[in-house]
Design a protein around this motif. Structure first.
Motif, PDB file in Angstrom:
ATOM      1  N   ASP A 185       3.614   6.084  -5.827  1.00  0.00           N
ATOM      2  CA  ASP A 185       3.565   5.462  -4.502  1.00  0.00           C
ATOM      3  C   ASP A 185       4.074   4.022  -4.513  1.00  0.00           C
ATOM      4  OD1 ASP A 185       2.514   7.655  -3.155  1.00  0.00           O
ATOM      5  OD2 ASP A 185       0.472   7.165  -3.766  1.00  0.00           O
ATOM      6  N   ILE A 186       4.225   3.439  -5.708  1.00  0.00           N
ATOM      7  CA  ILE A 186       4.652   2.047  -5.779  1.00  0.00           C
ATOM      8  C   ILE A 186       6.043   1.862  -5.182  1.00  0.00           C
ATOM      9  CG2 ILE A 186       5.753   2.144  -8.065  1.00  0.00           C
ATOM     10  CD1 ILE A 186       3.540  -0.680  -6.643  1.00  0.00           C
ATOM     11  N   ILE A 187       6.884   2.901  -5.265  1.00  0.00           N
ATOM     12  CA  ILE A 187       8.232   2.814  -4.687  1.00  0.00           C
ATOM     13  C   ILE A 187       8.133   2.635  -3.176  1.00  0.00           C
ATOM     14  CG2 ILE A 187      10.443   3.978  -4.429  1.00  0.00           C
ATOM     15  CD1 ILE A 187       9.768   3.105  -7.278  1.00  0.00           C
ATOM     16  N   LYS A 188       7.231   3.384  -2.551  1.00  0.00           N
ATOM     17  CA  LYS A 188       7.038   3.259  -1.097  1.00  0.00           C
ATOM     18  C   LYS A 188       6.546   1.860  -0.749  1.00  0.00           C
ATOM     19  CE  LYS A 188       3.638   5.633   0.605  1.00  0.00           C
ATOM     20  NZ  LYS A 188       2.847   6.795   1.072  1.00  0.00           N
ATOM     21  N   ILE A 189       5.647   1.330  -1.568  1.00  0.00           N
ATOM     22  CA  ILE A 189       5.099  -0.008  -1.324  1.00  0.00           C
ATOM     23  C   ILE A 189       6.191  -1.063  -1.488  1.00  0.00           C
ATOM     24  CG2 ILE A 189       3.459  -1.729  -2.159  1.00  0.00           C
ATOM     25  CD1 ILE A 189       1.633   0.599  -2.974  1.00  0.00           C
ATOM     26  N   ILE A 190       7.004  -0.925  -2.539  1.00  0.00           N
ATOM     27  CA  ILE A 190       8.101  -1.871  -2.776  1.00  0.00           C
ATOM     28  C   ILE A 190       9.067  -1.867  -1.596  1.00  0.00           C
ATOM     29  CG2 ILE A 190      10.147  -2.309  -4.195  1.00  0.00           C
ATOM     30  CD1 ILE A 190       8.513  -1.413  -6.615  1.00  0.00           C
ATOM     31  N   ASN A 191       9.429  -0.678  -1.138  1.00  0.00           N
ATOM     32  CA  ASN A 191      10.368  -0.571  -0.013  1.00  0.00           C
ATOM     33  C   ASN A 191       9.784  -1.211   1.250  1.00  0.00           C
ATOM     34  OD1 ASN A 191      12.222   0.778  -1.594  1.00  0.00           O
ATOM     35  ND2 ASN A 191      11.532   2.811  -0.972  1.00  0.00           N
ATOM     36  N   PHE A 192       8.483  -1.021   1.460  1.00  0.00           N
ATOM     37  CA  PHE A 192       7.830  -1.615   2.630  1.00  0.00           C
ATOM     38  C   PHE A 192       7.893  -3.135   2.568  1.00  0.00           C
ATOM     39  CE2 PHE A 192       3.982  -3.583   4.356  1.00  0.00           C
ATOM     40  CZ  PHE A 192       4.061  -3.191   5.680  1.00  0.00           C
ATOM     41  N   LEU A 193       7.528  -3.698   1.410  1.00  0.00           N
ATOM     42  CA  LEU A 193       7.517  -5.155   1.267  1.00  0.00           C
ATOM     43  C   LEU A 193       8.940  -5.721   1.313  1.00  0.00           C
ATOM     44  CD1 LEU A 193       4.829  -5.442  -1.546  1.00  0.00           C
ATOM     45  CD2 LEU A 193       4.564  -6.067   0.850  1.00  0.00           C
ATOM     46  N   ASP A 194       9.861  -5.023   0.689  1.00  0.00           N
ATOM     47  CA  ASP A 194      11.253  -5.474   0.669  1.00  0.00           C
ATOM     48  C   ASP A 194      11.813  -5.515   2.093  1.00  0.00           C
ATOM     49  OD1 ASP A 194      13.390  -6.434  -0.767  1.00  0.00           O
ATOM     50  OD2 ASP A 194      14.325  -4.474  -1.004  1.00  0.00           O
ATOM     51  N   SER A 195      11.486  -4.484   2.855  1.00  0.00           N
ATOM     52  CA  SER A 195      11.941  -4.441   4.244  1.00  0.00           C
ATOM     53  C   SER A 195      11.266  -5.516   5.080  1.00  0.00           C
ATOM     54  CB  SER A 195      11.641  -3.063   4.839  1.00  0.00           C
ATOM     55  OG  SER A 195      11.890  -3.046   6.220  1.00  0.00           O
TER      56      SER A 195
END
Length: 246
Positions: A185-195
């Motif tokens: 799930d860290i990929i989803k979290i990274i994408n959220f924060l990056d966006s």
């Protein structure tokens, strides 16, 4: 007589020697063999115990190393998730502030202060009062909004946003490095924060370009902005739920 005595003596000696020999063979030698077997078995048991102890110590050492490794791994994950939680909450506060200001602007300048118009069945004198109250309330709302256009407020918000964007950039970089230790799930979290740091702090004032080159009027544009802010806050709550489950 002497020969008879000698014969009896020889017979007795033979019996005694035979008995002693049988005792030695069947008794002492057997017991000796059992003793030697016991000694040999004890040696094997000691060797086995020594080997078992070595295996046990090795397993114990491996468990300790694994425990320390897991503990260090948990420390890495805990630090990462703590930072995610803290930054998502801070991001939510910033977006909520923007949402509040945008909603106030929308009400005061786009939605007629929330006044929808007099009733069709209202007497003329009441209609006059209605419009008077409406104009006064709209003026009050617009005057109240002026504090959000002050130089001090705008500078404070800009400073907070810049600082937050820098923190998010560092956090995203660190999360990418440590993602190998984290859940999928860290990929989803990274994408959220990056966006978040790229999209949420763009200029959302009403301009020709922002309004899709004149496709949206001011009211439609700010309705769209409010909808985006609300959707982003909901996404932040889902991210926090993901952190709790990780």
């Amino acid at each position: 007589m002497n020969e008879l005595f000698t014969g009896v003596l020889v017979f007795l000696v033979t019996v005694i020697v035979t008995s002693l020999w049988n005792f030695y063979i069947k008794g002492y030698l057997v017991k000796k063999g059992e003793f030697e077997q016991i000694v040999e078995d004890q040696g094997k048991i000691l060797d086995h115990l020594e080997a078992s102890t070595l295996v046990a110590e090795t397993v114990k050492d491996n468990i300790n190393r694994q425990f320390l490794s897991n503990e260090k791994l948990w420390d890495v994950k805990k630090d990462a998730y703590d930072n995610i939680w803290k930054n998502v909450l801070e991001l939510e506060d910033l977006v909520l502030e923007r949402l509040k200001v945008t909603e106030m602007y929308f009400e005061a300048f786009c939605n007629h202060g929330g006044w929808t118009g007099p009733s069709d069945y209202m007497p003329d004198e009441e209609v006059e009062k209605f419009y008077k109250f409406a104009e006064e309330d709209i003026e009050r709302q617009q005057a109240e909004f002026k504090k959000y256009k002050s130089e001090k407020y705008l500078m404070e918000q800009k400073k907070a946003e810049l600082q937050f964007k820098e923190k998010i950039e560092r956090l995203v970089t660190n999360l990418k490095y440590s993602s190998i230790y984290m859940s999928q799930d860290i990929i989803k979290i990274i994408n959220f924060l990056d966006s978040a740091h790229k999209e949420q702090f763009k200029d959302k004032s009403f301009t020709y370009e922002n309004s899709e080159e004149g496709v949206l009027d001011e009211r439609e544009w700010f309705e769209h902005v409010i909808y985006e802010y609300e959707g982003f806050i909901c996404s932040g709550q889902l991210i926090l739920a993901t952190v709790l489950e990780s």
